[in-house]
Write a protein that holds these residues in place. Structure first.
Motif, short mmCIF file in Angstrom:
data_model
loop_
_atom_site.label_atom_id
_atom_site.label_comp_id
_atom_site.label_asym_id
_atom_site.label_seq_id
_atom_site.Cartn_x
_atom_site.Cartn_y
_atom_site.Cartn_z
N ASP A 77 0.21 -0.72 -0.12
CA ASP A 77 -0.09 0.01 0.10
C ASP A 77 1.10 1.56 -0.02
N VAL A 78 1.74 1.47 0.03
CA VAL A 78 2.48 1.84 0.79
C VAL A 78 4.11 2.58 -0.77
N ARG A 79 3.59 1.60 -1.96
CA ARG A 79 4.49 2.08 -3.05
C ARG A 79 3.91 3.42 -3.45
N GLY A 80 2.90 3.19 -3.64
CA GLY A 80 2.41 4.82 -4.74
C GLY A 80 2.82 5.70 -3.84
N LEU A 81 3.41 6.06 -2.78
CA LEU A 81 3.11 7.67 -1.89
C LEU A 81 4.58 8.05 -2.48
N SER A 82 4.62 9.73 -2.97
CA SER A 82 5.42 10.08 -3.20
C SER A 82 6.91 10.74 -2.48
N PHE A 83 6.33 10.40 -1.26
CA PHE A 83 7.61 10.62 0.04
C PHE A 83 8.55 9.35 0.81
N TYR A 84 7.94 8.03 -0.15
CA TYR A 84 8.27 6.69 0.18
C TYR A 84 9.75 6.67 -0.09
N TYR A 119 -3.46 9.78 7.46
CA TYR A 119 -4.11 10.91 6.75
C TYR A 119 -4.41 11.73 7.85
N ASP A 120 -4.56 13.08 6.78
CA ASP A 120 -5.27 14.62 7.90
C ASP A 120 -7.28 14.10 7.15
N ASP A 121 -7.73 15.35 7.76
CA ASP A 121 -9.09 15.59 7.57
C ASP A 121 -9.21 15.41 5.39
N GLN A 122 -8.74 15.43 5.29
CA GLN A 122 -8.80 15.82 3.43
C GLN A 122 -7.64 14.73 2.94
N ASP A 123 -7.89 13.55 3.43
CA ASP A 123 -7.12 12.37 3.06
C ASP A 123 -6.07 12.60 2.30
N ARG A 124 -4.72 13.74 2.91
CA ARG A 124 -3.76 13.68 2.05
C ARG A 124 -3.09 12.17 3.09
N PRO A 125 -2.08 11.79 2.28
CA PRO A 125 -1.12 10.78 3.09
C PRO A 125 -0.47 12.12 3.37
N LEU A 126 -0.15 11.33 4.85
CA LEU A 126 1.52 12.34 5.78
C LEU A 126 2.08 11.11 6.15
N GLY A 127 2.24 10.96 6.23
CA GLY A 127 3.79 9.47 6.63
C GLY A 127 3.28 8.41 6.82
N LEU A 149 9.74 -3.38 13.56
CA LEU A 149 9.15 -1.61 12.70
C LEU A 149 10.50 -1.82 11.76
N PHE A 150 10.02 -1.29 10.56
CA PHE A 150 11.46 -1.53 9.43
C PHE A 150 11.26 0.09 8.80
N GLN A 151 10.37 0.72 8.21
CA GLN A 151 10.51 2.31 8.17
C GLN A 151 9.48 2.73 9.01
N CYS A 152 9.89 4.27 9.20
CA CYS A 152 8.46 5.16 9.32
C CYS A 152 9.19 6.17 9.64
N ARG A 153 8.26 7.01 8.13
CA ARG A 153 8.64 7.94 8.20
C ARG A 153 7.42 9.86 7.79
N ALA A 154 7.65 10.73 7.76
CA ALA A 154 6.48 11.63 7.81
C ALA A 154 7.57 12.11 6.02
N ASP A 155 6.53 12.73 5.28
CA ASP A 155 6.09 13.90 4.23
C ASP A 155 7.51 14.95 4.53
N GLU A 156 8.86 14.83 4.56
CA GLU A 156 9.69 15.56 4.51
C GLU A 156 9.09 17.05 3.93
N ARG A 157 7.51 17.38 3.65
CA ARG A 157 7.79 18.87 2.99
C ARG A 157 6.82 18.91 3.79
N ARG A 158 6.77 17.59 5.43
CA ARG A 158 5.75 18.83 6.59
C ARG A 158 6.62 19.35 7.44
N GLU A 159 6.08 20.29 8.10
CA GLU A 159 6.61 20.76 9.07
C GLU A 159 6.03 20.23 10.78
#
Length: 297
Positions: A169-176, A198-206, A225-235
């Motif tokens: 399910d993670v393969r299509g994430l832009s920040f994978y 996901y946020d309240d607009q169903d945007r993936p965050l991490g 746990l093997f990987q755990c990260r957020a979209d690097e653009r998120r503050e």
């Protein structure tokens, strides 16, 4: 010195070769024939890329390798290099790594990767002489026993939703993270799970990739746990990662919680785990060598 296909050996002989090659290693790597076969299959190793080093008719070492496309680049990984104790220090390792790189190039590999225990200075020095460079450090952390439910709580983080699913399910994430070590890539994780925030607009965050194991009574026994990260653009990356960690590591009192080659570059996750009392069991280095002009650029 000649290099022979593993197809020339029985499963029992391969297990003996493996065990001799890892005699005196930093950890006990002993394998039964059945265990060796399971490892070979689970790590997606290749008979075409793997080989034994033979001297005067006797196998004295080996390199096990696999390859697949990761992030658009055909990537090879070293799944084990070993030399029998009596033949160490004779330059055989250099010859074997050179042969492995030759085979990678012949099979169109663009990037060669491997991991080495950080304390294994001789092996790291050999790989550096053969053109590999360290790109990351990998953390094996562990925590056992009680973990309060509020351990990873983050205040003021907004409305988040965690969606549990399978590793693909993670393969299509832009920040994978396609640069994570091969053992932690979604395609190499058998029966792994994913958590996507996901946020309240169903945007993936991490996202997180992990595995749960259960005891004979169906109770959780371990979580890896093997990987755990957020979209690097998120503050708010730290808060995002903490939400994911709370989903991966439930507060069950008898659960063993660990990370497996978690990249140090997943800094928010490493920091949160260390603050939660996870201790360092082992550290590895992740090394790569570009083989294609595109990767060398």
């Amino acid at each position: 010195m000649e290099f022979k296909s593993l197809r020339d050996y029985t499963l029992d002989q391969l297990a003996v070769m493996w065990n001799e090659g890892f005699t005196g290693y930093f950890v006990d790597a002993t394998q039964s024939p059945e265990g060796f076969l399971r490892r070979f299959a689970a790590e997606h190793l290749s008979l075409d890329l793997s080989f034994a080093a033979v001297l005067e008719g006797k196998p004295v070492g080996f390199v096990l390798s696999g390859a697949r496309a990761i992030g658009g680049t055909k990537t090879a990984w070293n799944g084990g290099t070993g030399i029998a104790p009596a033949y160490r220090g004779q330059g055989i390792g250099k010859l074997m790594i050179a042969e492995a790189l030759r085979r990678y190039a012949a099979h169109g590999v663009g990037l060669a990767t491997l991991e080495a225990i950080a304390a294994n200075a001789p092996a790291i020095a050999l790989y550096e002489r053969m053109g590999y460079r360290t790109i990351n450090r990998l953390k094996i952390l562990q925590q056992t026993g009680e973990l309060p439910a509020v351990t990873f709580a983050a205040a003021g983080t907004g409305p988040f939703r965690v969606q549990l699913g399978t590793a693909p399910d993670v393969r299509g994430l832009s920040f994978y993270d396609h640069s994570a070590p091969w053992q932690t890539q979604w395609a190499n994780l058998t029966n792994a799970e994913s958590a996507i925030l996901y946020d309240d607009q169903d945007r993936p965050l991490g996202y997180a990739l992990f595995k749960l194991a259960y005891d004979e009574h169906g109770n959780p026994a371990s979580a890896s746990l093997f990987q755990c990260r957020a979209d690097e653009r998120r503050e708010d990356a730290g808060a995002i990662v903490r939400h994911l960690l709370a989903a991966v590591f439930p507060p069950h009192p008898s659960l063993t919680r660990r990370t497996m080659n978690l990249p140090a570059s997943h800094a928010e996750a490493v920091q949160a785990l260390e603050q939660a009392g996870f201790s360092l069991l082992m550290e590895q280095v992740q090394m790569t060598q570009p083989l294609s002009p595109e990767e060398q650029a």
